[in-house]
Design a protein around this motif. Sequence first.
Motif, PDB file in Angstrom:
ATOM      1  N   GLN A  34     -48.321  -7.101  -9.692  1.00 19.20           N
ATOM      2  CA  GLN A  34     -47.352  -6.695  -8.678  1.00 19.20           C
ATOM      3  C   GLN A  34     -47.994  -5.634  -7.795  1.00 19.20           C
ATOM      4  O   GLN A  34     -48.610  -4.704  -8.280  1.00 19.20           O
ATOM      5  CB  GLN A  34     -46.103  -6.116  -9.350  1.00 19.20           C
ATOM      6  CG  GLN A  34     -45.381  -7.084 -10.234  1.00 19.20           C
ATOM      7  CD  GLN A  34     -44.365  -7.882  -9.451  1.00 19.20           C
ATOM      8  OE1 GLN A  34     -43.974  -7.494  -8.373  1.00 19.20           O
ATOM      9  NE2 GLN A  34     -43.948  -8.993 -10.002  1.00 19.20           N
ATOM     10  N   GLU A  35     -47.836  -5.753  -6.481  1.00 18.19           N
ATOM     11  CA  GLU A  35     -48.436  -4.799  -5.569  1.00 18.19           C
ATOM     12  C   GLU A  35     -47.573  -3.566  -5.369  1.00 18.19           C
ATOM     13  O   GLU A  35     -48.032  -2.574  -4.866  1.00 18.19           O
ATOM     14  CB  GLU A  35     -48.722  -5.472  -4.230  1.00 18.19           C
ATOM     15  CG  GLU A  35     -49.819  -6.496  -4.328  1.00 18.19           C
ATOM     16  CD  GLU A  35     -50.180  -7.057  -2.976  1.00 18.19           C
ATOM     17  OE1 GLU A  35     -49.770  -6.475  -1.950  1.00 18.19           O
ATOM     18  OE2 GLU A  35     -50.855  -8.076  -2.939  1.00 18.19           O
ATOM     19  N   GLY A  36     -46.325  -3.625  -5.728  1.00 18.37           N
ATOM     20  CA  GLY A  36     -45.449  -2.476  -5.560  1.00 18.37           C
ATOM     21  C   GLY A  36     -44.049  -2.908  -5.183  1.00 18.37           C
ATOM     22  O   GLY A  36     -43.711  -4.085  -5.191  1.00 18.37           O
ATOM     23  N   LEU A  37     -43.250  -1.932  -4.838  1.00 19.41           N
ATOM     24  CA  LEU A  37     -41.862  -2.205  -4.519  1.00 19.41           C
ATOM     25  C   LEU A  37     -41.632  -2.480  -3.046  1.00 19.41           C
ATOM     26  O   LEU A  37     -40.549  -2.872  -2.661  1.00 19.41           O
ATOM     27  CB  LEU A  37     -41.000  -1.008  -4.932  1.00 19.41           C
ATOM     28  CG  LEU A  37     -41.015  -0.675  -6.410  1.00 19.41           C
ATOM     29  CD1 LEU A  37     -40.221   0.590  -6.666  1.00 19.41           C
ATOM     30  CD2 LEU A  37     -40.448  -1.827  -7.223  1.00 19.41           C
ATOM     31  N   PHE A  38     -42.626  -2.257  -2.211  1.00 22.64           N
ATOM     32  CA  PHE A  38     -42.441  -2.392  -0.779  1.00 22.64           C
ATOM     33  C   PHE A  38     -42.808  -3.793  -0.318  1.00 22.64           C
ATOM     34  O   PHE A  38     -43.778  -4.373  -0.785  1.00 22.64           O
ATOM     35  CB  PHE A  38     -43.287  -1.358  -0.038  1.00 22.64           C
ATOM     36  CG  PHE A  38     -42.913   0.048  -0.402  1.00 22.64           C
ATOM     37  CD1 PHE A  38     -41.780   0.626   0.124  1.00 22.64           C
ATOM     38  CD2 PHE A  38     -43.683   0.779  -1.284  1.00 22.64           C
ATOM     39  CE1 PHE A  38     -41.418   1.916  -0.219  1.00 22.64           C
ATOM     40  CE2 PHE A  38     -43.330   2.056  -1.630  1.00 22.64           C
ATOM     41  CZ  PHE A  38     -42.200   2.643  -1.099  1.00 22.64           C
ATOM     42  N   VAL A  39     -41.998  -4.333   0.593  1.00 26.60           N
ATOM     43  CA  VAL A  39     -42.243  -5.660   1.154  1.00 26.60           C
ATOM     44  C   VAL A  39     -42.180  -5.556   2.673  1.00 26.60           C
ATOM     45  O   VAL A  39     -41.701  -4.574   3.228  1.00 26.60           O
ATOM     46  CB  VAL A  39     -41.206  -6.691   0.656  1.00 26.60           C
ATOM     47  CG1 VAL A  39     -41.344  -6.941  -0.825  1.00 26.60           C
ATOM     48  CG2 VAL A  39     -39.809  -6.266   1.000  1.00 26.60           C
ATOM     49  N   ALA A  44     -37.966  -8.858   3.684  1.00 28.47           N
ATOM     50  CA  ALA A  44     -36.789  -8.133   3.201  1.00 28.47           C
ATOM     51  C   ALA A  44     -35.518  -8.609   3.890  1.00 28.47           C
ATOM     52  O   ALA A  44     -34.457  -8.691   3.274  1.00 28.47           O
ATOM     53  CB  ALA A  44     -36.975  -6.638   3.415  1.00 28.47           C
TER      54      ALA A  44
END
Length: 97
Positions: A34-39, A44
């Motif tokens: 997973q690259e993180g919580l930001f998209v 979004a």
Amino acid sequence: MKTLVLLALCSLTVICVTSGAATGPQPAGDNPPQEGLFVEREQASTVVRQKRAAGELSLTQLESLREVCEANMACEDMMDTSGIIAAYTAYYGPIPF
């Protein structure tokens, strides 16, 4: 009682085998990290539900707003002159649906 315990253990075994939990951890190459919580904003906006415009409310939703506004005499008076959406928004804030 023994039958119930045996049935519960068999059910748990079947669930573990069918879910893949009994096979152990998967190799790291199969699942990308997973690259993180930001998209991205475009991605979004497809996931997040967009707010509906006030004119798109159903009759049932308008009736529920009217019932809430009728409990407040000032809101009811404003509803008669300015409309239900303006009155509800003025006295109770943004429309919840």
